[in-house]
Every structure is written in structure tokens, then in C-alpha cells.
Design a protein around this motif. Structure first.
Motif, PDB file in Angstrom:
ATOM      1  N   LEU A 178      88.748 -29.140   4.172  1.00 31.95           N
ATOM      2  CA  LEU A 178      89.532 -28.708   3.020  1.00 31.95           C
ATOM      3  C   LEU A 178      90.816 -28.005   3.460  1.00 31.95           C
ATOM      4  O   LEU A 178      90.795 -27.201   4.398  1.00 31.95           O
ATOM      5  N   PRO A 179      91.935 -28.269   2.790  1.00 29.95           N
ATOM      6  CA  PRO A 179      93.158 -27.523   3.095  1.00 29.95           C
ATOM      7  C   PRO A 179      93.038 -26.093   2.594  1.00 29.95           C
ATOM      8  O   PRO A 179      92.152 -25.776   1.788  1.00 29.95           O
ATOM      9  N   PRO A 180      93.913 -25.207   3.047  1.00 30.99           N
ATOM     10  CA  PRO A 180      93.839 -23.814   2.583  1.00 30.99           C
ATOM     11  C   PRO A 180      94.178 -23.704   1.102  1.00 30.99           C
ATOM     12  O   PRO A 180      94.935 -24.507   0.553  1.00 30.99           O
ATOM     13  N   GLY A 181      93.605 -22.700   0.464  1.00 32.55           N
ATOM     14  CA  GLY A 181      93.918 -22.438  -0.934  1.00 32.55           C
ATOM     15  C   GLY A 181      95.095 -21.482  -1.041  1.00 32.55           C
ATOM     16  O   GLY A 181      95.817 -21.231  -0.075  1.00 32.55           O
ATOM     17  N   THR A 182      95.308 -20.936  -2.229  1.00 31.90           N
ATOM     18  CA  THR A 182      96.407 -20.003  -2.447  1.00 31.90           C
ATOM     19  C   THR A 182      95.905 -18.772  -3.196  1.00 31.90           C
ATOM     20  O   THR A 182      95.096 -18.878  -4.123  1.00 31.90           O
ATOM     21  N   ALA A 183      96.409 -17.621  -2.777  1.00 38.24           N
ATOM     22  CA  ALA A 183      96.019 -16.368  -3.433  1.00 38.24           C
ATOM     23  C   ALA A 183      96.643 -16.241  -4.813  1.00 38.24           C
ATOM     24  O   ALA A 183      96.220 -15.399  -5.610  1.00 38.24           O
ATOM     25  N   ALA A 184      97.645 -17.076  -5.101  1.00 36.78           N
ATOM     26  CA  ALA A 184      98.328 -16.978  -6.392  1.00 36.78           C
ATOM     27  C   ALA A 184      97.687 -17.854  -7.457  1.00 36.78           C
ATOM     28  O   ALA A 184      98.206 -17.939  -8.577  1.00 36.78           O
ATOM     29  N   PHE A 185      96.561 -18.483  -7.156  1.00 33.82           N
ATOM     30  CA  PHE A 185      95.940 -19.386  -8.127  1.00 33.82           C
ATOM     31  C   PHE A 185      95.651 -18.627  -9.432  1.00 33.82           C
ATOM     32  O   PHE A 185      95.149 -17.499  -9.420  1.00 33.82           O
ATOM     33  N   THR A 186      95.940 -19.301 -10.547  1.00 35.74           N
ATOM     34  CA  THR A 186      95.873 -18.628 -11.850  1.00 35.74           C
ATOM     35  C   THR A 186      95.126 -19.485 -12.867  1.00 35.74           C
ATOM     36  O   THR A 186      95.353 -20.701 -12.953  1.00 35.74           O
ATOM     37  N   ASP A 187      94.209 -18.858 -13.600  1.00 29.45           N
ATOM     38  CA  ASP A 187      93.538 -19.466 -14.750  1.00 29.45           C
ATOM     39  C   ASP A 187      92.631 -20.629 -14.332  1.00 29.45           C
ATOM     40  O   ASP A 187      92.012 -20.587 -13.297  1.00 29.45           O
ATOM     41  N   ARG A 188      92.517 -21.643 -15.179  1.00 29.60           N
ATOM     42  CA  ARG A 188      91.646 -22.813 -15.056  1.00 29.60           C
ATOM     43  C   ARG A 188      90.177 -22.431 -15.153  1.00 29.60           C
ATOM     44  O   ARG A 188      89.310 -23.089 -14.559  1.00 29.60           O
ATOM     45  N   GLU A 189      89.898 -21.372 -15.896  1.00 27.10           N
ATOM     46  CA  GLU A 189      88.518 -20.947 -16.086  1.00 27.10           C
ATOM     47  C   GLU A 189      87.657 -22.036 -16.715  1.00 27.10           C
ATOM     48  O   GLU A 189      86.483 -22.196 -16.320  1.00 27.10           O
ATOM     49  N   PRO A 190      88.152 -22.843 -17.673  1.00 31.65           N
ATOM     50  CA  PRO A 190      87.308 -23.920 -18.210  1.00 31.65           C
ATOM     51  C   PRO A 190      86.844 -24.913 -17.144  1.00 31.65           C
ATOM     52  O   PRO A 190      85.752 -25.463 -17.244  1.00 31.65           O
ATOM     53  N   VAL A 191      87.660 -25.137 -16.144  1.00 30.51           N
ATOM     54  CA  VAL A 191      87.261 -26.050 -15.063  1.00 30.51           C
ATOM     55  C   VAL A 191      86.103 -25.445 -14.283  1.00 30.51           C
ATOM     56  O   VAL A 191      85.118 -26.125 -13.966  1.00 30.51           O
ATOM     57  N   ARG A 192      86.217 -24.158 -13.966  1.00 34.87           N
ATOM     58  CA  ARG A 192      85.118 -23.506 -13.237  1.00 34.87           C
ATOM     59  C   ARG A 192      83.820 -23.591 -14.023  1.00 34.87           C
ATOM     60  O   ARG A 192      82.761 -23.894 -13.470  1.00 34.87           O
ATOM     61  N   GLN A 193      83.898 -23.339 -15.323  1.00 34.36           N
ATOM     62  CA  GLN A 193      82.695 -23.368 -16.149  1.00 34.36           C
ATOM     63  C   GLN A 193      82.089 -24.775 -16.201  1.00 34.36           C
ATOM     64  O   GLN A 193      80.869 -24.941 -16.127  1.00 34.36           O
ATOM     65  N   ALA A 194      82.943 -25.784 -16.312  1.00 34.15           N
ATOM     66  CA  ALA A 194      82.442 -27.159 -16.392  1.00 34.15           C
ATOM     67  C   ALA A 194      81.770 -27.578 -15.087  1.00 34.15           C
ATOM     68  O   ALA A 194      80.714 -28.225 -15.095  1.00 34.15           O
TER      69      ALA A 194
END
Length: 766
Positions: free
Chosen positions: A99-115
Motif C-alpha cells: 500500500l502507498p502511504p496515506g495522508t494526515a490531512a484526510f477528511t470525512d468519508r465517514e459513510p465509506v468507513r461505515q459501509a
């Protein structure tokens, strides 16, 4: 039995596979010669029905004749489980963490996490044993990749067996990566040795699913163009999660595999401002808050646009959101206009206009081709600057979020941004300057590939002026490994360089790039890419026939080997026949002889031993036409020695053992006379002699030559060939000791198939 014959034939390209299929051919000849009026020699069964027919014939003969039954049983013991070209997973194989590195600035997308969490926790999916597949869709720049990476990492503790990742480059059909290319990468990372990866996509898919069946993996397939591109990369493991990102809905994945589709849209107002200010590094206050909100609105809630704009703000001494709002307003209509500008394109243009002139020029020139990644050297070539200057400018572009870091001083474009750069290049630099920049990058890749290819196989014949500029390097195993790793790292860029060279009309560069990729493909395969590049190479060589008449035959011969790897033998024979004709017309005796020799090797693979013998004798006659001052004269002694070895194999295949042994002894004499000596191929001839003597019943004679071969391979450090020789030597007595040594070598190599095969023989020997 039918499964065993299929497995043996599919593994025929390897040295052990070659011996195995030739022993099967000998059994088939014995069947053909008994109880039938059909005196024709057997041919390789090429489909399931023909293989089933051969298996039935072999069993029927075994029921009639005890001696044949013993020989057939011995062959079956040696080939048991060969149908699995790698055997069980090697215990030492590292878990993939791709996996490539993520970003500390990632914002929102809570519905995706829940799904995703709901899907992973669904007991119904566990009961059905169905794989879990999530497709994230949305327009370019909406943050699909960042979302997939973020949640793949967030749920990583549920997948202890590792992470696989591939950028499928599906922005267009022209750039989309083939499933086979991705499967080969994945299989390598799953512990399959390069020489054990099957050549065809279906076999690769079967092996991939076998290797992932009991693993709990997260597989991220980024930027997919179509369901057909994704389907071969899906695991069947219910304990794994596959995340797919695409601008298309991929309804076939829903219909055929039960995928869950999640559509991503722009970020809502507050979240858009939050991401923008996180990237900028400063929370706006007072009146600046309203201006920041206006800028976020201009970005349309698109994460790519917000990140570019936030980076632009962060790069200034003071964050002035009002000024940024004015800059947006000067380039496009307001967000309430009837037809607002594309927010991502608008934000990219704002960021571009803030660049220093040198960085802006590099940005434009790098966008001219869809390079998979951009190393520092290629960037320096594009702008005709030093690597140090390029390194600084690349860092500036990455800081502006116009390039994305891709690890190890490499960068990549988001395809939306690249198209912006390409448009700016054509408008501001013009076609001539653009063509010059592309030519410089292609030439840089050619020089890199030539130097690496030269180190991997320094002794082979190389064609092209790029090789003439370099002194022939001394053979070095360490240098060869490092050079092959370099070619592997640039493999996709080299394929793009071939495509770009064709597009821009650089025919001489096109076929020379193909020539420089020979060692890469010969050692590691990637046959689909091999075919794609060399079809272009053949066409380019034909167009430049007056400049280099030898190139067409060279390209066709190499293309034929790619077809052989895919088991497209009729295509291979067509290309080799055309190569021989092209070299004959060019008066290139060396190339003509090589093409005819390759036709003979193709005949060997097809059990056409009489035809192979004829081809090898014809090639030997052609070599006699090479004069002392002709191309290839210095290589003629070695080439003729190799031909004698091939002839011996063809005679062995016809069970003409006395002639074969005489021929192989003559080959050994020729190798003895070479200066400098070719100890490795001498050892190969000794192995062939031992094999022929053993097949002819002379165990004592075989033992002597195989012992010599073992000593040579030990001295050469040729571990795989040493293991092969030890396996052969086990047929001359003291089987357990030699097989035990072979097993240790296969274990050290991580060759699970070799370990499995030897263990089967050890059980039989016991």
C-alpha cells in the motif's frame, strides 16, 4: 494422468520442464511404435482432448507391459504436483506490504468507513463464503485513491497476511495495464519465483487464486478502466477485502461478483474548508474565514483541487485567502454561474500560474506522455537540465501538489493534472519543442536500458548504435542482479517509451528500446507487454530497413520468443520464418542462422525432433557463409558449439543415442577450444551427455559426465542448474543423497516446486 501431462507440458519452458516433457515424448514414441500401424512420430498434444488421448494410450500400454508400467510410474513420481507450477507457498515468502502511504490531512468519508465495516462484519457474507468487494466510483479528482488507501490502512489489522496494491492506470484504454502484468507483480510479491510464474493470463489467475485462497489480504486495485481488467485480479478468499477505484460504475462486478458500489461526491462545505485549511496549515479567522469558504466553493468540494489550492496557500509567506479568491475569479466564472468552470482544472491553473518559470516548463514537458512514474533522470532529460536542478524543481512541483511522490525520488501525475500540463505544453512550447523533449526522455530511457541490459547478459550479441557507445562490461553476478532490478523498476516506463517513440515517429529509438528490453523479458517474462512492445518494434524496423537492414529479423526473432512464452506457437513459427527471410534478404548470415536455430528450438518444444535436427543442420550450414570480416565472425565458434549441443538434444529425442552421444562429445570438444572458455555451457553439454547416456542405458558413463557437470555448476555459482544436475545424477545411484542436496538448493532458492518435486522422488527412492 491427464492432469500430470498437462502440468508437464505447461512447464516445458524451464530446464526441468524441458527434461520432463522430453521424457514424456520418449514414452509417447514407445506407445506409437507398438500395437499400431501408425509409424508417425508423436506430436505435442495441444488441447485437453489430445492430452486425454495420450494419457489413455500410456495407461493402456502400461497395463500390457510391466517394464513400460515401471517407466511410466517413475515419470509420474517425478512429475507429481508439477501441475502446480510453484507448489505450496514457500514458508519464507514475505508477506506483501504494497500500500502507498496515506495522508494526515484526510477528511470525512465517514459513510465509506461505515459501509466497509458493515460489509466486513456481515455474518451472511461469512456464511456464503463470498469475497468482499467494494468499488469506489466518482469523477477524477474526487479523492477515490486517497479514500481507498486511508480505509485499507484503517482496517489493516483485520488482514494480517498483507496488502497488495496496483495502479491499473485506467484513465484511458491506451494506458490501462493488462491483468497479466499486474498478476505477475502480485505473484512475485506472494513468493512465486520469477521463472515459475506461468506465461498465460488464465494460468496466472489460477495460481493467484490458489496462492491467496487461505490468506486474509486487502487488495487495492486503483484506477480501473473496466470490469474485464479487474476480474482476473479478484481473490476467491472470503477472508480478504478487495477495494476497487474507478470513474466507471463497473456493473459487471456487481452482477457477477456481488460487489458493493459506493459513489463518492465532492466534500460538503465545512469538510471542504477543513481539508483546504489543513493543507494550508492555518485556520482562517475573522474576515479571512469567509474568503476561505469562497475559495473552497471555487474548488467545488473536489479534494484534488482543494489540496492544490491549500498547497499554494501554504507556499506563500502569508496566507491571504482574499487574494486567492481574486485569483480564482480572474480565471473563471463564479460558482453560481450557469456553466461554472471545471473546479479541478481551475484550481490546477491557479497553482500552475504561481510556479516559477523553470518549474512551469518542467511541469509542461513532463505532461507530454503518460509516464507511469517519473524518476529524476528522466525529468532532467525532459528539460535538458542537470539532475540536481531537476530534483529541486520536482520537489517544488510536489509541494504545489501538481506531482505526487511515488517513492525513491520518483513522482507521478494525477491524470487530470497531466492532461492540463500536456495542454499547456502544446499551447506554450509548440510541437517542435514538445517533440524534442519527448525524444530526450526516450533517449534517456534507451541509454539506461542499454547499460542495464549489457550488464545482465554481457556475452550476447547486441544490435544498435546505443550499444556501440559502451564498452562491453565484465561478467558479474552482483552487477547483473542490480541491472535486472533496475530494468524491472523501469519496466512500465520502458513500455511507455516504446509507445511514445512510435507516436512521435522515432522509429530508430523504437526498435532499439525493444532490443534493450531483451534481458528483462527473457529473465522475467511479462509476455503480454513483450508482445505489445515488439509488435511496434517490428513495424519500426521495417520502416527503417534502409538504415539498419538487420533490425527487422532481430525484432521478429525476439517477438517469436514472446509468443512462445504465451504458447502461441503458430505465431512464433510465423515470426521466425519471417525473421529468417528478412535476414536472408539483408545478407545477414548471423541473423539468418539465429532465426533458423530458433525454429529448431521451437521444433524441440513441439517434439518435432526430426524437423529440429534439419533446422540445426541448416543453421550450421548458414554459419559456414560467415566470412572472417562479416558480422558475427567472432561469435561463430561459440554459436557452432551451441548448435552441436542442440543437435545432440534433437538426436536424443529420436532415441538415436549413439549418434546423440557422438554429437554431444563433438560439442564438448568445440567448447574446449573456445577462448575464452565458456565453462557454464560446457557444464550444460556435460549435463546433456549424462542425460543421453542415462536414457541409453549407460549408467556408469552418465555418472561420470553428471559428476563433472555438478562440479562445473558449483564453480559457476549456477544454483538452479546445479540442482537440475543433482536431480539427474540421482538416476545413477545413491538417489537419496543427491536428491537431498537438490532439495536444500531449492529451499535456498525459494523454489517450492523444486522442493515438492524432489520430495516426491525421495519418497519413491525410500
Amino acid at each position: 494422468m491427464n492432469t500430470a501431462t498437462s502440468g508437464a507440458l505447461s512447464g516445458a519452458a524451464s530446464e526441468v520442464g524441458r527434461r520432463t516433457t522430453e521424457r514424456l515424448a520418449a514414452l509417447a514414441r514407445r506407445v506409437r511404435g507398438r500395437g499400431t500401424d501408425d509409424a508417425r512420430p508423436p506430436t505435442v498434444p495441444t488441447d485437453a482432448a489430445a492430452r486425454r488421448d495420450l494419457a489413455e494410450r500410456l495407461f493402456e500400454q502400461a497395463r500390457r507391459e510391466p517394464a513400460f508400467a515401471r517407466d511410466l510410474l517413475a515419470w509420474l513420481r517425478e512429475t507429481d504436483l508439477l501441475r502446480d507450477t510453484t507448489g505450496p507457498a514457500c514458508p519464507a515468502a514475505a508477506r506483501p506490504w504494497m500500500l502507498p502511504p496515506g495522508t494526515a490531512a484526510f477528511t470525512d468519508r465517514e459513510p465509506v468507513r461505515q459501509a466497509i465495516a458493515a460489509l466486513l462484519d456481515d455474518p451472511g457474507a461469512d456464511a456464503a463464503g463470498a469475497p468482499r468487494i467494494v468499488v469506489l466510483t466518482g469523477p477524477g479528482g474526487v479523492g477515490k485513491t486517497a479514500t481507498a488507501v486511508h480505509f485499507a490502512r484503517a482496517f489493516a489489522d483485520r488482514f494480517p497476511d498483507g496488502q497488495l496494491h496496483a495502479d491499473l492506470r485506467g484513465a484511458s484504454p491506451a494506458t490501462a495495464v493488462t491483468p497479466s502484468a499486474t498478476l505477475v507483480r502480485f505473484l512475485h510479491r506472494l513468493g512465486v519465483p520469477a521463472d515459475r510464474v506461468p506465461a498465460t493470463e488464465q494460468e496466472q489467475t489460477d495460481l493467484y487464486r490458489d496462492r491467496t485462497a487461505d490468506r486474509r489480504l486487502v487488495v487495492l486495485l486503483d484506477n480501473a478502466h473496466s470490469a474485464a481488467q479487474v476480474a482476473p485480479l479478484l481473490t476467491a478468499a472470503p477472508g480478504s477485502l478487495t477495494l476497487v477505484t474507478s470513474r466507471h460504475g463497473l456493473p459487471e462486478l456487481v452482477r457477477d461478483h456481488g460487489a458493493r458500489v459506493l459513489r463518492l461526491g465532492p466534500l460538503a462545505g465545512d469538510d471542504a474548508v477543513l481539508l483546504l485549511t489543513r493543507i494550508a496549515g492555518l485556520e482562517p479567522a475573522g474576515a479571512q474565514r469567509a474568503h476561505a469558504e469562497a475559495v473552497a466553493a471555487r474548488c467545488g468540494g473536489m479534494p484534488l483541487a482543494l489540496c492544490e489550492t491549500g498547497a499554494l496557500a501554504a507556499g506563500r509567506e502569508e496566507v491571504d485567502w482574499e487574494r486567492l479568491e481574486r485569483e480564482f475569479a480572474s480565471l473563471g466564472p463564479g460558482p453560481a454561474a450557469p456553466a461554472p468552470a471545471d473546479p479541478t482544472r481551475l484550481a490546477t491553473d491557479v497553482a500552475y500560474r504561481a510556479l516559477a518559470p523553470a518549474a512551469a516548463r518542467l511541469y509542461r514537458l513532463l505532461g507530454l506522455c503518460p509516464w507511469p512514474t517519473i524518476p529524476v533522470g528522466a525529468a532532467a532529460a525532459a528539460a535538458d537540465i542537470t539532475p540536481a536542478e531537476a530534483r529541486a524543481l520536482l520537489a517544488e512541483l510536489a509541494g504545489a501538489r501538481l506531482l505526487e511522490p511515488a517513492g525513491d525520488e520518483r513522482y507521478r501525475f494525477h491524470d487530470v493534472v497531466r492532461r492540463h500540463a500536456e495542454l499547456r505544453a502544446h499551447e506554450e512550447d509548440g510541437r517542435a519543442a514538445a517533440g524534442d523533449a519527448v525524444e530526450r526522455v526516450i533517449t534517456w530511457y534507451l541509454d539506461m536500458a542499454v547499460a542495464a541490459d549489457y550488464r545482465v547478459i554481457p556475452g550476447r550479441w547486441h544490435l544498435g548504435p546505443a550499444y556501440d557507445r559502451l564498452p562491453r562490461p565484465a561478467a558479474s553476478s552482483a552487477a547483473a542482479r542490480a541491472a535486472l532490478a533496475e530494468l524491472t523498476r523501469e519496466r512500465e516506463n520502458l513500455a511507455e517509451a516504446v509507445r511514445a517513440a512510435e507516436e512521435y515517429g522515432f522509429d530508430a529509438l523504437t526498435w532499439q528500446l525493444c532490443e534493450a528490453m531483451w534481458a528483462l523479458h527473457l529473465r522475467l517474462g511479462f509476455h503480454e507487454q513483450w508482445v505489445a512492445t515488439h509488435v511496434r518494434g517490428v513495424a519500426a524496423a521495417r520502416r527503417r530497413a534502409t538504415d539498419e537492414p538487420r533490425a527487422e529479423g532481430r525484432m521478429r526473432s525476439q517477438l517469436a520468443f514472446a509468443y512462445m512464452g504465451l504458447d502461441r506457437l503458430a505465431d512464433a513459427e510465423r515470426e521466425l520464418t519471417a525473421a529468417a527471410a528478412a535476414d536472408r534478404a539483408a545478407g545477414h548470415h548471423r541473423g539468418h542462422a539465429s532465426a533458423v536455430e530458433s525454429l529448431g528450438l521451437l521444433c524441440l518444444r513441439q517434439w518435432r525432433y526430426e524437423d529440429a535436427e534439419q533446422r540445426f543442420r541448416q543453421a550450421r550450414t548458414i554459419w559456414d557463409e560467415v566470412g572472417p570480416d562479416d558480422d558475427g565472425a567472432e561469435d561463430a565458434p561459440r554459436a557452432l558449439a551451441l548448435l552441436e549441443n542442440h543437435l545432440g538434444r534433437a538426436l536424443t529425442g529420436q532415441s538415436r543415442f549413439p549418434e546423440a552421444i557422438g554429437q554431444l562429445r563433438h560439442a564438448l570438444t568445440r567448447f574446449h577450444a573456445l577462448e575464452p572458455r565458456d565453462s557454464y555451457n560446457e557444464g550444460r553439454v556435460r549435463m546433456s551427455l549424462g542425460e543421453s547416456l542415462l536414457a541409453g542405458g549407460d549408467v556408469a558413463g552418465a555418472r561420470e559426465f553428471l559428476d563433472d557437470s555438478i562440479a562445473v555448476m558449483e564453480g559457476e555459482g549456477a544454483t538452479l542448474q546445479l540442482a537440475d544436475a543433482l536431480e539427474l545424477r540421482a538416476g545413477c545411484g545413491d538417489a537419496a543423497a543427491f536428491l537431498g542436496r537438490a532439495r536444500e538448493l531449492y529451499e535456498a532458492l525459494g523454489d517450492a516446486a523444486g522442493v515438492t518435486r524432489v520430495e516426491v522422488r525421495l519418497r519413491g527412492a525410500g
